[in-house]
Write a protein that holds these residues in place. Structure first.
Motif, short mmCIF file in Angstrom:
data_model
loop_
_atom_site.label_atom_id
_atom_site.label_comp_id
_atom_site.label_asym_id
_atom_site.label_seq_id
_atom_site.Cartn_x
_atom_site.Cartn_y
_atom_site.Cartn_z
N LEU A 20 0.82 -1.22 0.00
CA LEU A 20 0.00 0.00 0.00
C LEU A 20 0.85 1.26 0.00
N CYS A 21 2.02 1.23 0.63
CA CYS A 21 2.91 2.39 0.52
C CYS A 21 3.36 2.58 -0.93
N SER A 22 3.65 1.47 -1.60
CA SER A 22 4.03 1.55 -3.01
C SER A 22 2.86 2.07 -3.85
N GLY B 115 0.45 6.84 -6.91
CA GLY B 115 -0.73 7.68 -7.12
C GLY B 115 -2.03 6.92 -7.18
N ARG B 116 -2.02 5.66 -6.77
CA ARG B 116 -3.24 4.86 -6.85
C ARG B 116 -4.15 5.08 -5.64
N ILE B 117 -3.59 5.47 -4.50
CA ILE B 117 -4.37 5.86 -3.33
C ILE B 117 -3.80 7.19 -2.83
N VAL C 220 -9.29 1.96 2.32
CA VAL C 220 -8.14 2.72 1.81
C VAL C 220 -8.49 3.44 0.51
N PHE C 221 -9.23 2.77 -0.36
CA PHE C 221 -9.64 3.38 -1.63
C PHE C 221 -10.87 4.25 -1.48
#
Length: 377
Positions: free
Chosen positions: A82-84, A89-91, A121-122
């Motif tokens: 999730l950090c990646s 820019g996905r989240i 998260v999203f």
């Protein structure tokens, strides 16, 4: 009118108290009585071996500990992916769970799913908070998990309470310097309240070096006895010690934050990279517990690689699924706050509807954005 206590009282205990009377003036600045620091309770040493005299939990059997270890390994896997995703820019934002106080691990242990994590998260339409919470501020009524509010400690007491359930409050040393912490401790100890305080002392503040430690006394643990709260300081990198301590309903943990506080924080600006690497190798709770399981014959390198592969596959699968789901409908912005919609909220909703009717079908930027919402916005 003045009343002088009889000599027998002066040499014994003060009236209405259990505090003994002494004739020698002496100040103290320690809760241990001998000016020593509060000790850290641990079960396993740094190599995963039980310390002499330590009590290994009774639930120390292979199936339970395999599930515990899998849950521990899932957290850094989530953080890594999730950090990646945030950097790509996905989240929009992400808090690393490792040694922070969002307690993702607690929620997952209680049965919260990876799909639930990704939905929050999203902020898609499957998110129970309907996209209205900051990322990693999970909440689940089903799992009795209150959504986290920054620096805000909540307590509840039911005079007619008959169940054995308790309230667990997770927080870090930053929150322990807020007024809410002291008010909550005072209320919970005075009422009293069936509350378990779990303080995650990371030894680091957000964007601040260790030299700016916000404690001049013996840490958070020293504050517990001041409120009459039973207290123990636990090695938070020792999962078996934490298990024993929580079972005994005590209050504090001590650990170290290896990761950055969040994706907006660069912890290398206020601590050395080598310090972090040393901690990863020398005092890693996952490594310590893995060594313990290997010593019991429950785990090996083949099991480790299979688990890491499976967890990463499952997390990526959940992420990709969540990424394709629509956002909650725009109407959800105006619901779930008031039992009856007030006039100002109704006006705002009607104004938005009018703007959407006017521009939503003719202005391309709005057309594209509305397609990302459930039911076209």
């Amino acid at each position: 009118m003045f009343s002088i206590s009889p000599a027998s009282t002066l040499s014994g205990c003060l009236p209405t108290t259990h505090s003994s009377a002494v004739s020698k003036l002496a100040f103290f600045n320690s809760v241990t009585g001998d000016s020593s620091k509060i000790p850290n309770y641990r079960v396993l040493d740094a190599l995963g071996a039980p310390i002499e005299g330590a009590e290994v939990p009774e639930v120390c059997v292979a199936p339970f500990h395999l599930l515990t270890y899998e849950n521990m390994q899932l957290l850094p896997t989530l953080d890594d992916i999730l950090c990646s995703a945030q950097r790509q820019g996905r989240i929009p934002f992400y808090y690393g769970e490792e040694a922070t106080y969002r307690e993702t691990g607690v929620l997952l242990w209680r049965g919260f799913t990876l799909d639930g994590i990704m939905a929050q998260v999203f902020g898609n339409h499957e998110d129970s908070s309907k996209g209205r919470q900051v990322a990693v501020h999970y909440g689940s009524k089903q799992h009795h998990f209150h959504a986290l509010l920054e620096l805000d400690l909540h307590f509840k007491r039911d005079p007619a309470r008959r169940s054995k359930n308790i309230a667990c409050v997770f927080f870090g040393e930053g929150a322990a310097s807020e007024g809410d912490f002291h008010a909550g401790m005072l209320l919970a100890s005075t009422v009293p309240s069936p509350t378990l305080f779990l303080a995650r002392k990371q030894r680091l503040l957000l964007s601040a070096p260790r030299t700016l430690n916000n404690f001049t006394a013996d840490g958070i643990s020293a504050r517990g006895p001041g409120y009459g709260v039973d207290t123990v300081r636990v090695d938070g990198n020792d999962v078996l010690a934490v298990m024993n301590a929580v079972k005994e309903a005590r209050r504090t943990m001590m650990t170290y934050r290896v990761g950055h506080h969040s994706t907006s924080d660069d912890s290398y600006a206020y601590r050395e990279r080598q310090e972090v690497e040393d901690r990863k190798g020398n005092d890693n709770p996952i490594t310590r517990f893995r060594l313990f399981m290997e010593s019991q014959g429950w785990w090996n390198e083949s099991d480790e690689q299979e688990l890491l592969f499976r967890l990463r596959r499952d997390v990526i699968k959940a992420l990709k699924r969540a990424e394709t789901l629509k956002k909650p409908g725009l109407e959800d912005m105006f619901t779930d706050v008031y039992a009856e919609e007030p006039w100002n909220i109704r006006e705002q909703r009607e104004e938005l509807m009018a703007l959407l009717k006017k521009y939503g079908q003719v202005w391309e930027p709005w057309q594209n954005e509305l397609e990302t919402f459930r039911n076209g916005g």
